[in-house]
Design an enzyme around this catalytic site. Structure first.
Site, short mmCIF file in Angstrom:
data_model
loop_
_atom_site.label_atom_id
_atom_site.label_comp_id
_atom_site.label_asym_id
_atom_site.label_seq_id
_atom_site.Cartn_x
_atom_site.Cartn_y
_atom_site.Cartn_z
N GLY A 82 7.54 1.28 -28.98
CA GLY A 82 8.40 1.71 -30.09
C GLY A 82 8.01 1.07 -31.42
O GLY A 82 8.57 1.41 -32.46
N ASP A 124 4.97 12.15 -32.80
CA ASP A 124 3.84 11.43 -32.20
C ASP A 124 3.66 11.90 -30.77
O ASP A 124 4.51 12.63 -30.23
CB ASP A 124 4.13 9.92 -32.24
N LYS A 143 -0.74 3.16 -44.57
CA LYS A 143 -0.40 1.76 -44.85
C LYS A 143 -0.92 1.43 -46.24
O LYS A 143 -2.07 1.72 -46.57
CB LYS A 143 -1.15 0.86 -43.86
N GLU A 153 0.84 -1.21 0.00
CA GLU A 153 0.00 0.00 0.00
C GLU A 153 0.87 1.26 0.00
O GLU A 153 1.97 1.26 0.55
CB GLU A 153 -0.93 -0.01 1.22
N THR A 162 5.33 1.26 -33.46
CA THR A 162 4.78 2.14 -34.51
C THR A 162 5.90 2.89 -35.23
O THR A 162 6.00 2.90 -36.45
CB THR A 162 3.83 3.18 -33.85
C1 R5P Z 1 -1.41 5.59 -30.46
O1 R5P Z 1 -2.54 5.90 -30.75
C2 R5P Z 1 -0.40 6.57 -29.96
O2 R5P Z 1 -0.60 7.83 -30.50
C3 R5P Z 1 1.00 6.08 -30.25
O3 R5P Z 1 1.20 6.05 -31.65
C4 R5P Z 1 1.20 4.71 -29.68
O4 R5P Z 1 0.87 4.69 -28.32
C5 R5P Z 1 2.63 4.23 -29.85
O5 R5P Z 1 2.74 2.97 -29.28
P1 R5P Z 1 3.96 2.02 -29.59
O6 R5P Z 1 5.20 2.79 -29.31
O7 R5P Z 1 3.76 0.87 -28.64
O8 R5P Z 1 3.87 1.59 -31.01
#
Ligand code: R5P
Length: 301
Positions: free
Chosen positions: A228, A222, A195, A41, A230
């Site tokens: 990481g 972003d 894509k 806690e 995306t």
């Molecule tokens: C998603 O909608 C967010 O804007 C980011 O693009 C996302 O959270 C990135 O996540 P990750 O680094 O796991 O790909």
């Protein structure tokens, strides 16, 4: 008249210096005590006798472990209220759970709303955060919710690293407003990634909607880097398409799991972030606090 007080929560220690630099002369700055009991806690305490009649800003980002950071914040709000704070504001540079901003699958909660409602019901009147995933979520907050865009200091960090006039890219159409904002600060072009599937081979590629990256510096912008995935996927494809360098600029570098390795393998030259989360070795940081304080002054001073 009594002056304002800033309470630094346990998840804000890396911000201490810039907060004292920005507000130390105008507000009392006090660090919350905290510990975790052997059974798990959390305990917090604001080491003051009274906050009677004061405006109080609680600074607590919401990093991993998010549930603990959130709980500490809620406890601090309650403590401030019990000490007699007249009006309570929260500055949470990274607002956890902001990506669960709607019901994607029947039976899910809207997590961001749960957090906003809880803060409001505990008496929080002002909420400041940086680049929340979906700014519209703040509309459900029953107080004043301020979403701060602090890309200017990030752009200053990006500029000296650019080899050519950059193309600013959002990882998808929904995030294009961020790319547009950064591009306007740099006076450069922007686009978003799409894509595409090759009709013959069925292969998926990620390419800018309209622009070519051939020979260009690219900055992917972003809100969050989590795993990481995306950004790494996009970066390696952009380099294959001829980009001369790929930099990544984000508001929040969570860097979960093996994000660091994934990004360096993909060819990303540098990850630049605002300092909304605890510092990681592989990330370069720009200080968002001065920009945030321009907004917070309206409440606190
Ligand atoms: C998603 O909608 C967010 O804007 C980011 O693009 C996302 O959270 C990135 O996540 P990750 O680094 O796991 O790909």
């Amino acid at each position: 008249m009594v002056g304002p007080t800033i309470v630094l929560g346990p998840a804000s220690s890396w911000l201490r210096e810039s907060i004292v630099r920005g507000f130390g002369e105008k507000a009392e700055v006090v660090e919350a005590q905290h510990k975790v009991f052997p059974d798990g806690e959390s305990y917090v305490r604001i080491p003051l006798d009274s906050l009677d009649g004061r405006r109080v800003l609680i600074v607590q980002s919401l990093p991993e472990p998010q549930d603990r950071s959130i709980w500490q914040l809620l406890l601090l709000v309650d403590a401030a209220r019990r000490l007699g704070a007249e009006e309570i504001g929260v500055y949470a540079p990274y607002f956890a759970y902001s990506r669960q901003d709607r019901v994607f699958l029947r039976g899910e909660p809207v997590s961001v709303e749960v957090l906003l409602n809880t803060l409001a019901s505990l008496g929080v009147k002002w909420l400041f955060t940086i680049d929340v995933h979906n700014p519209r979520s703040l509309q459900s907050f029953r107080g004043r919710g301020v979403n701060i865009m602090a890309f200017q200091p990030l752009v200053e960090l990006v500029k000296p690293r650019l080899k050519t006039k950059p193309l600013i890219l959002a990882p998808d159409k929904g995030a294009v407003h961020r790319a547009e904002h950064v591009a306007s600060l740099l006076g450069s072009e922007y686009d978003y990634l799409e894509k595409r599937r090759d009709r013959v081979t069925g292969e998926i590629s990620v390419t800018p909607k309209t622009m070519s990256v051939e020979g260009r510096s690219v900055v992917i912008v972003d809100d969050i880097i989590s795993t990481g995935g995306t950004v790494a996927r996009a970066a390696s494809m952009l380099l294959d398409q001829g980009a001369s360098q790929v930099l990544v600029a984000v508001s929040h570098a969570l860097m979960a799991g093996s994000a660091r390795e994934k990004l360096s393998t993909s060819g990303v030259e540098a990850v630049l972030s605002l300092n909304t989360l605890p510092p990681r070795e592989s990330v370069l940081y720009a200080d968002a606090t001065p920009v945030a304080f321009n907004h917070i002054s309206e409440f606190l001073l």
